[in-house]
Scaffold this motif. Structure first.
Motif, PDB file in Angstrom:
ATOM      1  N   UNK A 168     -19.099  36.817 -25.944  1.00  0.00           N
ATOM      2  CA  UNK A 168     -18.572  37.840 -24.912  1.00  0.00           C
ATOM      3  C   UNK A 168     -19.638  38.649 -24.417  1.00  0.00           C
ATOM      4  N   UNK A 169     -20.812  38.100 -24.430  1.00  0.00           N
ATOM      5  CA  UNK A 169     -21.845  38.836 -23.976  1.00  0.00           C
ATOM      6  C   UNK A 169     -22.477  37.971 -22.622  1.00  0.00           C
ATOM      7  N   UNK A 170     -22.780  38.803 -21.584  1.00  0.00           N
ATOM      8  CA  UNK A 170     -23.583  38.091 -20.646  1.00  0.00           C
ATOM      9  C   UNK A 170     -25.223  38.663 -20.915  1.00  0.00           C
ATOM     10  N   UNK A 227     -35.361  42.443 -19.860  1.00  0.00           N
ATOM     11  CA  UNK A 227     -34.385  41.883 -20.626  1.00  0.00           C
ATOM     12  C   UNK A 227     -32.804  42.829 -20.386  1.00  0.00           C
ATOM     13  N   UNK A 228     -31.957  42.090 -20.215  1.00  0.00           N
ATOM     14  CA  UNK A 228     -30.721  43.094 -20.039  1.00  0.00           C
ATOM     15  C   UNK A 228     -29.497  42.139 -20.798  1.00  0.00           C
ATOM     16  N   UNK A 229     -28.413  42.949 -20.933  1.00  0.00           N
ATOM     17  CA  UNK A 229     -27.081  42.503 -21.603  1.00  0.00           C
ATOM     18  C   UNK A 229     -25.937  43.442 -20.767  1.00  0.00           C
ATOM     19  N   UNK A 230     -24.761  42.567 -20.737  1.00  0.00           N
ATOM     20  CA  UNK A 230     -23.472  43.284 -20.417  1.00  0.00           C
ATOM     21  C   UNK A 230     -22.376  42.706 -21.257  1.00  0.00           C
ATOM     22  N   UNK A 281     -23.583  48.162 -19.690  1.00  0.00           N
ATOM     23  CA  UNK A 281     -24.765  47.377 -19.419  1.00  0.00           C
ATOM     24  C   UNK A 281     -25.933  48.156 -19.813  1.00  0.00           C
ATOM     25  N   UNK A 282     -26.924  47.271 -20.197  1.00  0.00           N
ATOM     26  CA  UNK A 282     -28.355  47.845 -20.634  1.00  0.00           C
ATOM     27  C   UNK A 282     -29.201  47.050 -20.335  1.00  0.00           C
ATOM     28  N   UNK A 283     -30.402  47.483 -19.764  1.00  0.00           N
ATOM     29  CA  UNK A 283     -31.591  46.730 -19.465  1.00  0.00           C
ATOM     30  C   UNK A 283     -32.875  47.403 -19.861  1.00  0.00           C
ATOM     31  N   UNK A 284     -33.785  46.750 -20.712  1.00  0.00           N
ATOM     32  CA  UNK A 284     -34.897  47.114 -20.927  1.00  0.00           C
ATOM     33  C   UNK A 284     -36.138  46.486 -20.116  1.00  0.00           C
ATOM     34  N   UNK A 285     -36.533  47.430 -19.211  1.00  0.00           N
ATOM     35  CA  UNK A 285     -37.493  47.030 -18.230  1.00  0.00           C
ATOM     36  C   UNK A 285     -38.934  47.189 -18.787  1.00  0.00           C
ATOM     37  N   UNK A 286     -39.750  46.308 -18.576  1.00  0.00           N
ATOM     38  CA  UNK A 286     -41.252  46.388 -18.989  1.00  0.00           C
ATOM     39  C   UNK A 286     -41.138  46.509 -20.512  1.00  0.00           C
TER      40      UNK A 286
END
Length: 331
Positions: A113-115, A140-143, A153-158
């Motif tokens: 169920x995740x992107x 890294x990201x997820x939706x 949605x969430x994204x870890x940048x660097x």
């Protein structure tokens, strides 16, 4: 994205996802997407360019590549404006650019169920002939879709921290000029970009295929020390932003957003305390079946006195269906 005040982590779903949230690449629908974006910040003083390519794989995952350049060009180098005898010689003025480059390789796919998606990026920074830097970082990201209308949605940048190693290339003559004018001489060093977490929740509603409403509330968390944001501490700071988009038949869009909320000191002796500034944004988009163009108009901060910035982006969608249709029409 900028028309919505950078509130786009949960909304993004095309080739531009390689920057905003690589998990959105999993939602690319056509075989290939090509994108280009140009932005003129501060009335053309600084220029931003992006080029991207997304390729849909047979297993419904998507591979993407991107290049970003952000720079200021035609900066006068006046190190040798003054001759040894004290006279001014304007013929000695040369010009250089200060620019940052980022090269992206990204991948996104659906897992249950995740992107999910990730980006590896190589950073190159150049200060004319004087200094260069190379670095490497990971995002890294997820939706995840919540019911019919909501997506988070969430994204870890660097996420591993991005390290840029600077190499100073000053000649002996350059160093002499720096010393004679009382300037510090820079040395080789390591610049570290610490991780940040970008989160958002998107709400989408379609009104019988005629109108649509998209909105996203974003919360950005920074771990690089205290900032002048609305929520700030010694451990982390948090910056909220909000964007909305109103669509007509999925062809024309109007957008608005607000972000970059800052607490700033008031330096006027007649006043005390702090004031809250913000960055307003507006935008519009036009979407044909295989071509999309977007425009955003934005300020860098309330009462800043700086000129507004213009941003234009385009996207082309290519698929085997298009080529098959063209061949059939020709036959």
């Amino acid at each position: 994205a900028q028309g919505m005040g950078n509130s786009y982590v949960a909304t993004t779903n095309d080739v531009y996802s390689l920057y905003w949230n690589p998990a959105g690449l999993a939602e690319v629908e056509t075989d290939m997407q090509i994108a280009y974006k140009h932005a003129e910040y501060f009335a053309g003083i600084a220029n931003y360019d992006f080029a991207g390519l997304a390729i849909k794989n047979k297993d419904s995952s998507t591979l993407a590549f991107g290049l970003i350049r952000f720079g200021v060009d035609d900066i006068p180098n006046t190190l040798y404006l003054i001759e040894p005898d004290g006279t001014v010689n304007y013929d000695n003025i040369t010009y250089f650019s200060v620019a940052d480059y980022a090269f992206f390789g990204s991948y996104g796919r659906t897992v249950g169920k995740f992107q999910l998606g990730g980006s590896a990026k190589v950073i190159h920074r150049r200060v004319g002939p004087f200094a260069t830097a190379w670095g490497f970082g990971l995002d890294f990201g997820a939706k995840y879709k919540l019911g019919e209308h909501f997506t988070i949605g969430a994204m870890g940048r660097d996420i591993t921290s991005t390290f840029n190693a600077w190499d100073i290339n000053l000649s002996e003559e350059d160093r002499r000029v720096f010393e004679d004018t009382g300037n510090d001489i820079p040395e080789n060093s390591i610049e570290v970009t610490l991780p940040k977490l970008l989160t958002g929740i998107n709400y989408y509603h379609d009104f019988n295929g005629k109108f649509s409403l998209t909105s996203e509330l974003g919360l950005d968390f920074f771990l690089d020390g205290q900032r002048n944001t609305l929520v700030s501490s010694g451990f982390f700071t948090m910056e909220p932003h909000l964007g909305v988009a109103f669509g007509v038949r999925d062809i024309f869009f109007l957008r608005a957003g607000i972000g970059n909320l800052q607490r700033e000191e008031i330096f006027d002796p007649s006043q005390n305390g702090q004031t809250t500034t913000y960055q307003p944004n507006i935008g519009a988009g036009f979407n044909l079946k295989y071509f999309n163009i977007d425009y955003a108009y934005t300020d860098i901060g309330d009462n800043s006195g700086a000129p507004y910035s213009h941003l234009i982006s385009m996207r082309f969608d290519l698929s085997s269906e298009i080529f098959a249709k063209n061949i059939a029409e020709e036959e």
